[in-house]
Design an enzyme around this catalytic site. Structure first.
Site, short mmCIF file in Angstrom:
data_model
loop_
_atom_site.label_atom_id
_atom_site.label_comp_id
_atom_site.label_asym_id
_atom_site.label_seq_id
_atom_site.Cartn_x
_atom_site.Cartn_y
_atom_site.Cartn_z
N ILE A 154 -48.89 -7.78 -23.15
CA ILE A 154 -50.33 -8.02 -23.26
C ILE A 154 -50.61 -9.29 -24.03
O ILE A 154 -51.51 -10.07 -23.68
CB ILE A 154 -51.03 -6.80 -23.90
CG1 ILE A 154 -50.85 -5.56 -23.01
CG2 ILE A 154 -52.51 -7.09 -24.13
CD1 ILE A 154 -51.29 -4.26 -23.66
N ARG A 235 -53.65 -0.55 -31.94
CA ARG A 235 -53.74 0.83 -32.37
C ARG A 235 -54.48 0.88 -33.70
O ARG A 235 -54.40 -0.03 -34.53
CB ARG A 235 -52.35 1.45 -32.56
CG ARG A 235 -51.70 1.97 -31.28
CD ARG A 235 -52.44 3.20 -30.75
NE ARG A 235 -51.81 3.78 -29.57
CZ ARG A 235 -52.09 3.48 -28.31
NH1 ARG A 235 -52.99 2.51 -28.07
NH2 ARG A 235 -51.50 4.08 -27.32
N GLU A 264 -59.16 7.75 -35.44
CA GLU A 264 -60.11 7.93 -34.33
C GLU A 264 -59.96 9.34 -33.71
O GLU A 264 -58.87 9.91 -33.74
CB GLU A 264 -59.92 6.85 -33.27
CG GLU A 264 -58.57 6.82 -32.60
CD GLU A 264 -58.41 5.65 -31.62
OE1 GLU A 264 -58.07 5.94 -30.47
OE2 GLU A 264 -58.62 4.48 -32.00
N HIS A 282 -62.11 2.89 -27.70
CA HIS A 282 -60.74 2.89 -27.14
C HIS A 282 -60.79 2.86 -25.61
O HIS A 282 -60.23 3.74 -24.93
CB HIS A 282 -59.97 4.12 -27.64
CG HIS A 282 -58.48 3.92 -27.61
ND1 HIS A 282 -57.63 4.50 -28.53
CD2 HIS A 282 -57.67 3.21 -26.77
CE1 HIS A 282 -56.37 4.17 -28.25
NE2 HIS A 282 -56.38 3.38 -27.19
#
Length: 329
Positions: A154, A235, A264, A282
């Site tokens: 990514i 994260r 979360e 998210h």
């Protein structure tokens, strides 16, 4: 037939695929609590999860469980040492979401830099009465310096996008990427400290591990430019949310874009009160095509991991391949 649990909502056609091989227990409703998850796993040979914590205690309570397929790239919800101890296979879903997550990271970064959320709230509140040349002055993306922390798939996708904005790209990674990749991406390696000092926009795309917890805390935020933005699409826990909220409140940095949070779905309450942050729940991989690809890849991993289908015994994405072929202990 072997029995599996699909621990959360997914696409019905994925369930239909799984039913060709297994007796499927599908939890279509709310997130399972720890006790509920254990109860549903007691007689299961495999499971498909999306963030459910699979700990040593869960594995001990589910003696038939042999494969757990995570519908995500990250797998910090898995206790891999415990998986290895009892020869349970874990799998994940890399690659299929690289481009969608990179797109979303770019969107968050631009929204933070150009104060999109802050100005939209102001407009919705009816405060826009006339044009003001100095209203919501942000920072440029084009021609600026992009700092990428975590130059995996990514991170590299983000770097490719930077070329279209004529950006300088610096990156920090646990290990330096190959010279040909640096040349292709026109990316410069830097220490974390160097990156934080020079970057106009810092994007986090590193995996969560105990070592990466609070990679960005008060000390790191103090090293950043006061106009810089911080974007986290990695994260929760990689950023110290308490320290970030304070840095945003005092304008120690310019703005932030956050798709993930410590603890979360709880969000640190101070992050909800500062105006210079873009918050999303998210959803970086949340396009229909990408989520379908992730669900199907998770199904492929589970089918093959449990010895079924054309790839029987050869799941595409094993996290701990050393347990393949070993009996559950």
């Amino acid at each position: 037939m072997q029995k599996i649990l699909v621990a959360g909502p997914t696409f019905p056609e994925v369930i239909d695929r799984l039913k060709q091989y297994f007796e499927v227990d599908w939890n279509e409703g709310n997130v399972l609590t720890g006790d509920e998850l254990v109860q549903r796993l007691l007689d299961k040979d495999g499971a498909m999860t999306a963030g459910d914590p699979i700990t040593a205690a869960v594995l001990a309570a589910a003696p038939r469980l042999r494969v757990v397929s995570n519908m995500a790239v990250g797998f910090n919800n898995f206790d891999i040492a415990a998986f290895n101890a009892v020869n349970v296979l874990g799998t994940n879903t890399p690659d299929v979401l690289n481009e969608s997550v990179a797109d979303f990271g770019w969107a968050l970064m631009m929204a933070a830099a150009r104060r999109v959320t802050e100005s939209e709230h102001w407009l919705r509140a009816g405060k826009w009465q006339k044009f003001q040349y100095d209203a919501f002055l942000g920072t440029d993306i084009q021609g600026s310096t992009l700092g990428i922390v975590g130059m995996g798939r990514i991170g590299q996708a983000l770097a490719r996008r930077a070329r279209g904005f004529n950006m300088r790209v610096v990156y920090h990674n646990r290990t330096r990427v190959a010279p040909q990749i640096e040349a292709e991406l026109n990316a410069e390696y830097a220490s974390k400290e160097q990156l934080l000092r020079c970057a106009d926009h810092v994007v986090l795309v590193l995996p969560y591990t105990p070592e990466s917890r609070h990679t960005i805390g008060a000390a790191e935020l103090a090293q950043m430019k006061p106009t810089a933005t911080l974007t986290n699409i990695a994260r929760g826990g990689i950023v110290d949310d308490t320290a970030l909220a304070e840095a945003l409140r005092t304008r120690r940095i310019g703005a932030a874009g956050l798709d993930v949070f410590e603890g979360e779905p709880r969000v640190h309450p101070d992050l909800l009160t500062v105006p210079n942050v873009v918050l999303t729940p998210h959803i970086a991989s949340a396009t229909e095509a990408t989520r379908r690809a992730m669900a199907n890849l998770a199904a492929d991993n589970l089918i093959a991991g449990l010895g079924e289908g054309p790839q029987a015994g050869r799941p595409p994405n094993p996290i701990n391949p050393g347990v393949l072929g070993k009996a559950r202990s």
